[in-house]
Design an enzyme around this catalytic site. Structure first.
Site, short mmCIF file in Angstrom:
data_model
loop_
_atom_site.label_atom_id
_atom_site.label_comp_id
_atom_site.label_asym_id
_atom_site.label_seq_id
_atom_site.Cartn_x
_atom_site.Cartn_y
_atom_site.Cartn_z
N LEU A 2 -103.83 7.78 13.64
CA LEU A 2 -104.20 8.64 12.52
C LEU A 2 -105.40 8.06 11.80
O LEU A 2 -105.33 6.97 11.24
CB LEU A 2 -103.01 8.77 11.55
CG LEU A 2 -103.27 9.53 10.25
CD1 LEU A 2 -103.61 10.98 10.53
CD2 LEU A 2 -102.06 9.43 9.32
N HIS B 221 -101.62 -2.98 4.97
CA HIS B 221 -103.01 -3.03 4.52
C HIS B 221 -103.18 -2.06 3.36
O HIS B 221 -102.54 -1.00 3.31
CB HIS B 221 -103.91 -2.64 5.70
CG HIS B 221 -105.36 -2.90 5.47
ND1 HIS B 221 -106.16 -2.06 4.70
CD2 HIS B 221 -106.18 -3.88 5.93
CE1 HIS B 221 -107.39 -2.52 4.69
NE2 HIS B 221 -107.43 -3.62 5.42
#
Length: 337
Positions: A127, A231
């Site tokens: 994605l 992240h």
């Protein structure tokens, strides 16, 4: 209009651009021409299979296209069943107890154990939405349409689905978790190891990874701190998946220790809440925003559209119907955006 469709060989240059822009740690989209072309070819083969009775080696890769300009603005994928040919590795977080009643000592210690527990499950992957288009809920569409695809073509996918979240790394692509592994077991940096895995060269994992459980307490503090953490750029994607019912069950990536989340496909919110209805084309005023997809494989289309939902049909405007390649009385699958 932004429309999601199956990738084609003509999209290679745009996919390469997405790979470059995605940065370090995006294992499923490495900057490698051979791999990217191979992924496109695999996707074409998967979409061309009209009859699939169970999940196999199929890898479905989609792009989001701005139909006004022809520009590719993002990509998204689903692996039907991971680990059937190449081993699919994770670390499983566990716990061992060190207890001495005589000395009145009790220690519960976390461990990391290399495993292949997710072999055969479906994976939401790859994605990526380009920066200028991260608005107007485009990211939600690019992620959630995959759940409608899985709902519509249920036999093509496993009972369970996972998504690997990118772990913590710095601007140079260095991972604190990998730094500890590199120091003790490897002689390559994080970006090289991540790249090798992305292009399918995974033999080194079995050869060099520690074969026995690792006590988390033995890792340095920086490595311990990022286990199961995502992240910064991945937090919105994780929140969206959690809203869909995905949960962290103690499995982390072997390189950056990012979390893997899982769910039973039938319990995904967008799968459970989706509806399959026929189409009527007409004027839509004050419609509600939905993700709408047609029900074809090779000619699949999905997009955000404002529609009217009735008990036994939906009403969609002519422009949206054209973008989705719909005609009157065609079936669509929808879910509220």
């Amino acid at each position: 209009m932004l429309v999601v469709r199956p990738i084609t060989p003509q999209d290679y240059a745009a996919l390469y651009t997405c790979a470059v822009e995605s940065g370090h740690g995006f294992t499923s989209l490495p900057v490698d021409e051979r791999l990217l072309r191979r992924r496109i070819a695999r996707a074409q083969e998967a979409f061309a299979r009209e009859q699939v009775s169970e999940p196999g080696e199929e890898g479905y890769l989609f792009v989001m296209e701005d139909t006004a300009t022809g520009e590719i603005v993002g990509c998204s994928g689903i692996e039907a069943a991971v680990g059937l040919t190449d081993a699919f590795y994770h670390y499983r977080l566990g716990k061992v107890i060190h207890h001495s009643k005589e000395l009145d000592v009790y220690n519960a210690l976390e461990t990391l154990t290399l495993c292949n527990d997710y072999t055969g499950v479906s994976e939401l992957c790859t994605l990526f939405l380009r920066e200028p288009y991260r608005k107007n809920m485009n990211g939600r569409v690019l992620s959630r349409f995959r759940m409608l695809f899985m709902a519509e073509f249920r036999k093509r996918f496993s009972q369970f689905a996972i998504a690997e979240m990118r772990g913590v790394s710095d601007a140079d692509g260095q991972s604190p978790f990998w730094g500890w592994l590199q120091k003790h077991f490897f002689s390559m940096d994080f970006t090289q190891a991540d790249y090798l895995t992305g292009i399918g060269e995974k033999t080194f994992v079995a050869e060099l990874m520690p074969r026995y459980p690792i006590y988390v307490k033995l890792l340095d503090e920086a490595a311990q701190a990022v286990i199961g953490k995502v992240h910064e750029n991945t937090r919105p994607a994780l929140r969206m998946l959690e809203n869909e019912g995905f949960r962290f069950r103690g499995y982390v990536d072997i390189f950056d220790a990012g979390p893997t989340v899982e769910v039973e496909v039938e319990n995904i919110r967008s799968v459970r809440d989706s509806r399959r209805l026929p189409v009527k084309i007409g004027v839509v005023t004050d419609g509600q925003a939905y993700i709408v997809c047609n029900t074809r494989v090779a000619d699949f289309r999905a997009a955000q559209a404002r529609i009217h939902v009735r008990d036994d049909h939906i009403v969609i405007d002519a422009e949206s119907a054209a973008g989705l390649r719909l005609k009157a009385d065609d079936a669509v699958r929808i879910v509220a955006l």
